[in-house]
Each structure stands twice: as C-alpha cells, then as structure tokens.
Design a protein around this motif. Sequence first.
Motif, PDB file in Angstrom:
ATOM      1  N   ASP A 197      48.359  41.210  97.985  1.00 18.80           N
ATOM      2  CA  ASP A 197      49.150  39.992  97.810  1.00 18.80           C
ATOM      3  C   ASP A 197      48.200  38.854  97.441  1.00 18.80           C
ATOM      4  O   ASP A 197      46.984  38.979  97.578  1.00 18.80           O
ATOM      5  CB  ASP A 197      49.874  39.652  99.129  1.00 18.80           C
ATOM      6  N   VAL A 198      48.817  37.754  97.012  1.00 21.15           N
ATOM      7  CA  VAL A 198      48.019  36.541  96.784  1.00 21.15           C
ATOM      8  C   VAL A 198      47.682  35.923  98.139  1.00 21.15           C
ATOM      9  O   VAL A 198      48.248  36.302  99.162  1.00 21.15           O
ATOM     10  CB  VAL A 198      48.790  35.513  95.910  1.00 21.15           C
ATOM     11  N   ALA A 199      46.743  34.993  98.147  1.00 21.39           N
ATOM     12  CA  ALA A 199      46.446  34.183  99.342  1.00 21.39           C
ATOM     13  C   ALA A 199      45.993  35.009 100.538  1.00 21.39           C
ATOM     14  O   ALA A 199      46.349  34.724 101.671  1.00 21.39           O
ATOM     15  CB  ALA A 199      47.666  33.338  99.729  1.00 21.39           C
ATOM     16  N   MET A 200      45.195  36.039 100.300  1.00 23.94           N
ATOM     17  CA  MET A 200      44.817  36.910 101.409  1.00 23.94           C
ATOM     18  C   MET A 200      43.431  36.604 101.992  1.00 23.94           C
ATOM     19  O   MET A 200      43.025  37.205 102.978  1.00 23.94           O
ATOM     20  CB  MET A 200      44.866  38.374 100.954  1.00 23.94           C
ATOM     21  N   GLY A 201      42.691  35.726 101.375  1.00 24.04           N
ATOM     22  CA  GLY A 201      41.346  35.417 101.889  1.00 24.04           C
ATOM     23  C   GLY A 201      41.317  34.095 102.623  1.00 24.04           C
ATOM     24  O   GLY A 201      42.147  33.837 103.494  1.00 24.04           O
ATOM     25  N   SER A 202      40.375  33.240 102.216  1.00 24.90           N
ATOM     26  CA  SER A 202      40.226  31.939 102.871  1.00 24.90           C
ATOM     27  C   SER A 202      41.520  31.135 102.820  1.00 24.90           C
ATOM     28  O   SER A 202      41.806  30.338 103.715  1.00 24.90           O
ATOM     29  CB  SER A 202      39.115  31.138 102.185  1.00 24.90           C
ATOM     30  N   THR A 203      42.304  31.348 101.774  1.00 20.05           N
ATOM     31  CA  THR A 203      43.542  30.592 101.596  1.00 20.05           C
ATOM     32  C   THR A 203      44.552  30.854 102.708  1.00 20.05           C
ATOM     33  O   THR A 203      45.316  29.979 103.084  1.00 20.05           O
ATOM     34  CB  THR A 203      44.173  30.964 100.236  1.00 20.05           C
ATOM     35  N   LYS A 204      44.511  32.069 103.240  1.00 19.83           N
ATOM     36  CA  LYS A 204      45.521  32.456 104.214  1.00 19.83           C
ATOM     37  C   LYS A 204      45.342  31.736 105.547  1.00 19.83           C
ATOM     38  O   LYS A 204      46.307  31.446 106.236  1.00 19.83           O
ATOM     39  CB  LYS A 204      45.426  33.970 104.436  1.00 19.83           C
ATOM     40  N   ALA A 205      44.106  31.496 105.893  1.00 18.19           N
ATOM     41  CA  ALA A 205      43.829  31.016 107.253  1.00 18.19           C
ATOM     42  C   ALA A 205      42.915  29.802 107.230  1.00 18.19           C
ATOM     43  O   ALA A 205      41.704  29.924 107.380  1.00 18.19           O
ATOM     44  CB  ALA A 205      43.205  32.145 108.074  1.00 18.19           C
ATOM     45  N   ASN A 206      43.487  28.638 106.978  1.00 18.87           N
ATOM     46  CA  ASN A 206      42.718  27.398 107.085  1.00 18.87           C
ATOM     47  C   ASN A 206      43.631  26.322 107.647  1.00 18.87           C
ATOM     48  O   ASN A 206      44.755  26.594 108.042  1.00 18.87           O
ATOM     49  CB  ASN A 206      42.110  27.009 105.728  1.00 18.87           C
ATOM     50  N   SER A 207      43.141  25.095 107.677  1.00 13.76           N
ATOM     51  CA  SER A 207      43.891  24.060 108.409  1.00 13.76           C
ATOM     52  C   SER A 207      45.098  23.510 107.658  1.00 13.76           C
ATOM     53  O   SER A 207      45.932  22.835 108.256  1.00 13.76           O
ATOM     54  CB  SER A 207      42.956  22.896 108.768  1.00 13.76           C
ATOM     55  N   GLY A 208      45.193  23.755 106.369  1.00 11.84           N
ATOM     56  CA  GLY A 208      46.328  23.238 105.604  1.00 11.84           C
ATOM     57  C   GLY A 208      46.326  21.731 105.465  1.00 11.84           C
ATOM     58  O   GLY A 208      47.377  21.102 105.371  1.00 11.84           O
ATOM     59  N   ILE A 209      45.131  21.158 105.443  1.00 14.07           N
ATOM     60  CA  ILE A 209      45.019  19.699 105.371  1.00 14.07           C
ATOM     61  C   ILE A 209      44.685  19.276 103.938  1.00 14.07           C
ATOM     62  O   ILE A 209      43.824  19.862 103.288  1.00 14.07           O
ATOM     63  CB  ILE A 209      43.889  19.181 106.289  1.00 14.07           C
ATOM     64  N   VAL A 210      45.363  18.252 103.461  1.00 16.13           N
ATOM     65  CA  VAL A 210      44.975  17.609 102.205  1.00 16.13           C
ATOM     66  C   VAL A 210      44.120  16.399 102.612  1.00 16.13           C
ATOM     67  O   VAL A 210      44.639  15.398 103.095  1.00 16.13           O
ATOM     68  CB  VAL A 210      46.206  17.191 101.384  1.00 16.13           C
ATOM     69  N   HIS A 211      42.817  16.566 102.471  1.00 16.48           N
ATOM     70  CA  HIS A 211      41.894  15.531 102.939  1.00 16.48           C
ATOM     71  C   HIS A 211      41.906  14.335 101.998  1.00 16.48           C
ATOM     72  O   HIS A 211      42.058  14.482 100.788  1.00 16.48           O
ATOM     73  CB  HIS A 211      40.469  16.096 103.018  1.00 16.48           C
ATOM     74  N   ALA A 212      41.670  13.161 102.587  1.00 18.74           N
ATOM     75  CA  ALA A 212      41.648  11.944 101.776  1.00 18.74           C
ATOM     76  C   ALA A 212      40.433  11.910 100.857  1.00 18.74           C
ATOM     77  O   ALA A 212      40.532  11.481  99.702  1.00 18.74           O
ATOM     78  CB  ALA A 212      41.665  10.719 102.684  1.00 18.74           C
ATOM     79  N   SER A 214      29.310  13.666  94.421  1.00 18.90           N
ATOM     80  CA  SER A 214      29.369  15.127  94.327  1.00 18.90           C
ATOM     81  C   SER A 214      30.665  15.556  93.635  1.00 18.90           C
ATOM     82  O   SER A 214      31.643  14.813  93.591  1.00 18.90           O
ATOM     83  CB  SER A 214      29.302  15.744  95.723  1.00 18.90           C
ATOM     84  N   LEU A 215      30.618  16.786  93.109  1.00 17.54           N
ATOM     85  CA  LEU A 215      31.840  17.369  92.542  1.00 17.54           C
ATOM     86  C   LEU A 215      32.906  17.469  93.627  1.00 17.54           C
ATOM     87  O   LEU A 215      34.099  17.263  93.389  1.00 17.54           O
ATOM     88  CB  LEU A 215      31.534  18.793  92.054  1.00 17.54           C
ATOM     89  N   MET A 216      32.441  17.796  94.827  1.00 17.70           N
ATOM     90  CA  MET A 216      33.346  17.934  95.962  1.00 17.70           C
ATOM     91  C   MET A 216      34.127  16.635  96.176  1.00 17.70           C
ATOM     92  O   MET A 216      35.343  16.657  96.384  1.00 17.70           O
ATOM     93  CB  MET A 216      32.523  18.253  97.204  1.00 17.70           C
ATOM     94  N   ALA A 217      33.420  15.522  96.141  1.00 17.76           N
ATOM     95  CA  ALA A 217      34.061  14.217  96.352  1.00 17.76           C
ATOM     96  C   ALA A 217      35.060  13.927  95.236  1.00 17.76           C
ATOM     97  O   ALA A 217      36.192  13.521  95.479  1.00 17.76           O
ATOM     98  CB  ALA A 217      33.002  13.124  96.433  1.00 17.76           C
ATOM     99  N   LYS A 218      34.616  14.156  93.994  1.00 25.20           N
ATOM    100  CA  LYS A 218      35.495  13.865  92.848  1.00 25.20           C
ATOM    101  C   LYS A 218      36.755  14.718  92.885  1.00 25.20           C
ATOM    102  O   LYS A 218      37.875  14.224  92.698  1.00 25.20           O
ATOM    103  CB  LYS A 218      34.749  14.143  91.543  1.00 25.20           C
ATOM    104  N   MET A 219      36.542  16.024  93.081  1.00 28.12           N
ATOM    105  CA  MET A 219      37.689  16.949  93.092  1.00 28.12           C
ATOM    106  C   MET A 219      38.637  16.621  94.239  1.00 28.12           C
ATOM    107  O   MET A 219      39.857  16.677  94.092  1.00 28.12           O
ATOM    108  CB  MET A 219      37.201  18.405  93.221  1.00 28.12           C
ATOM    109  N   ASN A 220      38.054  16.314  95.399  1.00 26.55           N
ATOM    110  CA  ASN A 220      38.874  16.041  96.577  1.00 26.55           C
ATOM    111  C   ASN A 220      39.769  14.823  96.356  1.00 26.55           C
ATOM    112  O   ASN A 220      40.988  14.886  96.527  1.00 26.55           O
ATOM    113  CB  ASN A 220      37.953  15.830  97.785  1.00 26.55           C
ATOM    114  N   VAL A 221      39.172  13.719  95.953  1.00 26.73           N
ATOM    115  CA  VAL A 221      39.950  12.483  95.814  1.00 26.73           C
ATOM    116  C   VAL A 221      41.021  12.657  94.732  1.00 26.73           C
ATOM    117  O   VAL A 221      42.182  12.284  94.915  1.00 26.73           O
ATOM    118  CB  VAL A 221      39.026  11.289  95.515  1.00 26.73           C
TER     119      VAL A 221
END
Lengths: 476, 418
Positions: free
Chosen positions: A35-50, A58-65
Amino acid sequence: MYDVAIVGAGVTGAMTARELSKYNIKIALLEKCNDVAMGSTKANSGIVHAGFDAAEGSLMAKMNVKGCSMMAETCKKLNVPYKNNGSLVVAFSEEEMKHLDTLFERGVKNGVPDMKIISKDELLKMEPNLNPDVFGALYAPTAGIVCPYELTIAAAECAVKNGVEFIRNCEVKSAKTDDEKITLDTTQGEIEAKYVINAAGVFADDLARMLGDDTLHITARKGEYFLLDKSVGNTVSHTIFQCPSKMGKGILVAQTVDGNLLMGPTAEDIDDKSNVATTNSGLDTVKKFAAKSVPSVSARNAITSFSGLRAHADAHEFILGVSEKNPRLINAAGIESPGLSSAPAIAEYLSDTVKSVLSDIKIKENYDDTRKAPVRFRHMTDDERAELIKKNSSYGRIICRCETVTEGEIIDAIKAPAGARDVDGVKRRTRAGMGRCQGGFCGSKVVEILARELGCDINEITKFGGNSNILFDKTK
Amino acid sequence: MINYDLAVIGGGPAGMAAALKAKECGVEKIVILERAETLGGILEQCIHTGFGLHYFGEELSGPEYAAKFIDLVKETDIDVKVNTMVLSVSEDKTVTAVNTSDGLIKIQAKAVILAMGCRERPRGALQIAGTRASGIMTAGTAQKYVNIDGYMPGKKVVILGSGDIGLIMARRMTLEGAEVKVVCELMPFSGGLTRNIVQCLNDFNIPLRLSTTVIETHGKERLEGVTIAQVDDKLCPIPGTEEYIECDTLMLSVGLIPENELTKQAGISLDRITNGAIVNEMRETDCDGIFACGNVLQVHDLVDYVTLESQIAGEGAARYILGKDSGEKVYIKTVPENGVRYIVPQKVNIKSKEDIKLYFRVGAIYKNKKLTVEAGGKVISSKKKVKLAPGEMENVVIPSDVLASLGGTDTIKVRVED
C-alpha cells in the motif's frame, strides 16, 4: 519505458506523482509494500509546522514555510481533513524563554508570518490544561494538523486518476544506468525509466548507492507514540511542543484531525531500518515528557501505541534535485520533519527539476488536481444517510460500530484508484478498526469483504501485505 | 417515525429474555433491533457446552441456549429487525437505526431496553511493547474465525489473560490441532470459572502461569514470538524473569467492557466500576423508561444470570409502559464495602413489596470468610463462604420485610468479613 519512475509511495512520492501527473509524460509510482504510506508517512505526528525550526536559508526552511502555506489549499482539493489549529512551543524556565526568542527570530528570517511570544497568563487562557509551571510560549498561528496517510492516499488516488501507474509490492533489488535510461530490477520485474526519483525514505541511501550515488547517508530515527481515545481529544486545542533539542522537536501533545489525542515521539537512532517495534523504555519516556506539558494526559486512555522511523540525513537537511553522481537520478532524500509540512512544496520543486531535464513536457488538457470526497457516513445528517442508503443499500450496513463505518465505504476504499488491498489499508482509508475495540468485532468482517471484492480466499487476506496473513488453513 | 411500546436494543440472550418477559406481562408492540444477521448474540459462536445449567437444568451449547429463546420469540408477534445498527437513543426514547432494507429508521418507543452486550479489551489498552505483526487478536475474534468462519487463526498459541473466553479458546484451539503453549495471567489468580480451568486447561495439560504477563511481541509481518515475564505484587515485570516463547498467535482474554456508547449518548449515568448504567431493582436507569440488562449492565460469567436479570428488566419495562409502577418510591443506595467491588442494582426502592436480589463481585480471592449484609445499620445476614473469587458473581437476597423496615436515609451494605 517510463519517463519518470518514482521509488517510494510515501507522502513525498505520492505528492510528487500527483504534481507530475499534470504533464504529458509516462510515470510509474513504485512501492515495495502492499500500500501507499507504509513507511515514515504512516507513523508521524501529523503536524504542519509553521517553519521556525529549520536553519535560516536551508532548503528545509524554504520548503517548510512554503509547504505550510500551500497545505490548506492542497487538502481542500484532495478532500483531506486539515485543521489550522496553530502551535505553541512551551517554555518551562527563563532560559527556555530565551530560546523561544531565538526560535522567533529564526522564524521571522524564514518568513513565518504572525508569530507571537505569549505570556503565561495568555498561554493558560488558550490552553487551560497545561502544566501551571509554564513560563510562556511561542505561538505560531499558521501551524496546522493533517492526517499524513490520508493526504498520501488522496494524492496517490489523484495521481492514478491522471494516468500514473501505481505498482505495489515492487521492491528495487538492483539498478543500472546507461546513456538513455535507468533499469530497475524489481520484485515485479524490470522497469525502465528515463529518470528515477528517489523518494525511498529511510532506504533512500541504499537506492542511491545502487544508482552510483554514495554521497547520501540516512539514519533511521525511531519515534514512539501513544494515541489516546477521542474522549480526551479536547485536552488541548493547539499543538503543544516543548523546547527543541538536537534530536528533534521533543515530545508533543496534539489533537489529531480525527479528534484523538496524540503524544510522542521519542527520538532514538537505530540500525535496523525496518524496526518499528515499540519499546517499554520508549513508551515510558513518552508518558513522562507528555505529562510535563499536560499533567492530565494518561496512557490509561491509550487506544494504541505505535512507532515510526524518521529518515534523518547527516546534515539534517533535505536532499532535493539531480544527483551529482548520476544525472538520471533525482533525489528526494533526508525527508524527515518537516517533510510532511513541506510535501506540497517538495512536489513542486521536484516537478520543476523534471521539467528542466525532460524536453517536450506539456500540461495535459484533462488534468484534474482534485480528489472526490469519499463517503463519510459518520459525518452525515440523518437525511443525507437516508438518501444515500436509498441509492446504494450497502451504506446501510454498519461494519465498524466504534467508528460507524459502512460496508459501502469499505467497498469504495477497495475499488478506489490505488485502493486498499489489506485490512490495515481499509483501516487507514475508512477508519474501520480504528476505534475503541481496535477491530475486535469488525476485523473478521473486513477480511470477508476484502476477499469477496478481490476475488480471493479469506486466508489470503493480510493485515498489511507480505506474510502478515491473518488466517491459516480451514479447521478440521 | 414508527411507534412501538418497547424497543429492545440487542437480540442476544439479554434482549430476547427481556422482550419475551415484557410480552408475557402484556406489552403489545415490541421490536428487537439486532446488528448481526441473526438473533442470539455472542452465544452463536460459543459452541462449547456449559450453558443453561442453572436456568434450564441441562447442559447446552451456546447456539442451543440461544435457539430456545429464538424459538420463543418466533412464537410471539415481537418484531425482529436483524442487520440493524442503532445509531442513537435519545432521552425521549427515540431510537435511530439503519439497515440495508429499511434504510434509516426512527422509532418512537414508550420504553427502551438496552441490551447491547460487551466488547473485549484490545491490545492497545494493554500497552505491550513490540511489533504490530498479524496474529495478535482477542480470544473472541479468534473464536469467531474458528467457529463461524471455519479457519484457523494460528498454530502455535500463547494466551494472555485467563478470562473464560481465553480458557475456552485454549481448549478449542488444542482440539483443532494447534499447540497452546501457555496461558499467562497477570493476577495471582484466574479471572475465569474454576470449571473452565479444570476442563479447558488441566485436562489438556496446558500450563497456566499466574503473576505472569506478555511484555513484548516479536515478528515484523506474522507474529514470531512473545517475551513473557513474571510480575511483582505491584504487577510490574520483574527484571531477569523474561522468557522468549515462540508462537505465531497471541490471543488476548484480558477483560470485557460493556458497550455503553449509546447509553452515554442518551445522557445516562454510569457506574465507574461496572462501566454499566446505574440502575434500580427493576434495572431502570436514571433516565425514565430506559432499562439496561445483560452484559451491557455488568459483565456476567453465566448466561443463565443474564437471562434472569433481563427478565427483571422486561418486567420493569412492562410495568412502566402499562402504568403499573405508580406506587410510592423511596430509593436507598446499595454500598459495596471491604472486599466487595460493586453491587447491581446500585439503588433499591424500599417500598417494593418483593424480595430483591443483589448481585456483586469481590475484588480478590478470599477463603473461609463471611459475607455480611447490613441494612439500616443492622446485620441482616452473615454467611460463611469457603471461597470467594472475582471470577464468580455472588448474590444475596434482601427480603421484602427488611426493606419495609428501612427509612429513606438508610443504606444496604455488603462486605467480606473474617
């Protein structure tokens, strides 16, 4: 031959598949699980961080915002529940208050809008169940919550509807690259593609290595969680973080979009990238730290516990774009938190990368970026329910009594594009088995419906693919 | 809106006995709403014998016990709606339900009897660490796979919890050719009936390990084994006592929880110990005209007692519907004391002209103790008991003349004494 083969149908792979499906190219979405979503996607906090956590620039900052700002619209199009509930990083000392200032300043530089440092009084007014020993908090109103696997399921459905081929139980065993293409040797046979997008989560370094790129190193970082009953779902309304450390954002207490309360995760680096077992010590840590933020939370209300793995890259930065070692390999690696928040932005970024390497790429006329809302009997009014059952009587048979899920919804989940093939797949799509009894009553009925709809014997049905069969032979 | 005198939610042994009794007492329009395909409830999958010894004086299987009541229901004009799930019950006794043939139905009843039964405690509530492999299930789910679907859910089995369903399944799996390696019980005593320990474990040489629990599950896809450990007197695992047991199935028989979601929705008060409604001697809840009986009220160990309790509720509902319960009512509380965990009913009408039976459970194993009943400050009985166990429900009778002697501020207390 495919133009693009995406390896890994987690949130990154599925969202990227959807984004690319708007173009006139041939795409395969490969997933090693059932199935889809069977790895890290399946079990995390489900938070959309600000977006105030990641390092400035960082790319992380740009992508996140950017991802955070796109999430509401994306979820609307895909008919996925999303709640913009805002987040609070809570400080328990003067020193931690200073740390909030640092986070605030970083947030401002990253472009996070509307943040505020709030006082103890304001904080306790917003969240009366917090530990009264709090000093204050960083409030980020743009943060939200979303169900990570629902988003992924919806994105995959949308992608398949637009022509993407979803190939499950397709594990890449080895790969070779020549001047024209990459050939993947998989458990579903050889698959050729002009370009491969590496969205393989904790296994992204292994896949890159098969394709001649040994620059990646991904560590699986385990996070354990408790999911509590909906009866305590309203204990907090915002996502409650503690001050972050170098291992991550610490243990949070948050509502889920479904109305449960979630507490976790721990952070422990592990060697076995398929080890998602919970541990007694990990679960104890969750209990201890969650109680620091919200003293009334108790594992007595737990309906389940679980753990997931973060795909942590050494530099704690997303690795996005064409590999320096293999021009036909496009990496989407090191996607740990805020990977879910970033997913819509990462999908766009990778789509731009593909556009830059594939010539003659055009938007299809009939592209549809939406997914129709699935029937949700439990959210309907009695009049709507009566109407629905008149049209299709299978919506009049309740299978999961705890979550009020009908047979019709389960059949829909199985028949959907990239639909459910196992009991957990039905559970993630419909919530059947996700309530108080955890499938005690409906589990066997779901097995029967799966077997009937898939045209197989009930002892062939699995919990989540592979050898996770539920039944053996017939009785004597 | 369809009008009925009485709507009974649940067509298991409780619902059927209550409906039949109400019919016998003169109630005209009765409907039983059952979520499964047939009447009978959980009895349909309990193909072992041992049912009916008290009520019928003969040993029956679950389906046989149920069949006796199903036949009686068929002889009456009680309406039965199977495959019908009740979505809500309101305080004004409107019942909303769905099924595939009628669609969404609303029933206005004069009285409602709640008889929804109970569910098993799942794994999540236990917080056992480890993997989420397949092969971990409640004993009741396993029982359905074996007895109804005809498939084996495992071959090498560990059972956690020595509740009756776990014990029954230990024997059932053994008879079907599976190897039941051990039954682990967290407590220093079993929660199951003595007869089941003898007939289901001892007769098949299946070890019962008391003060032992499962602390971890292993196996990424199908279960491959469990780690068990002994526990101390605070029920915490003792380091160094861990033991790995290879198995492909872990069955849980770790308690039953009354299914009171509809009850809660209707705003009815629940007892914190039984997890069932607080009721009077007629099993009427604190919502006028709504009654509760069977495992939704308190978890029983014998179906015979479910039948008896449900007949009381059926009679109570009949009196309510027919306007025969208009006499004076003065309720006093029943109070569980020293060693007694709970009492059902939680309150009794001292103006009742009949003897009242109180049902209760003790919280631990007691040997050679006395069961003392005190009413209005006076000891009215003190019976010697060789053994008292949490797994076996006890009862005492409060005679009507004792009730008549009590005042509105009195209580009835039951306790274990030396």
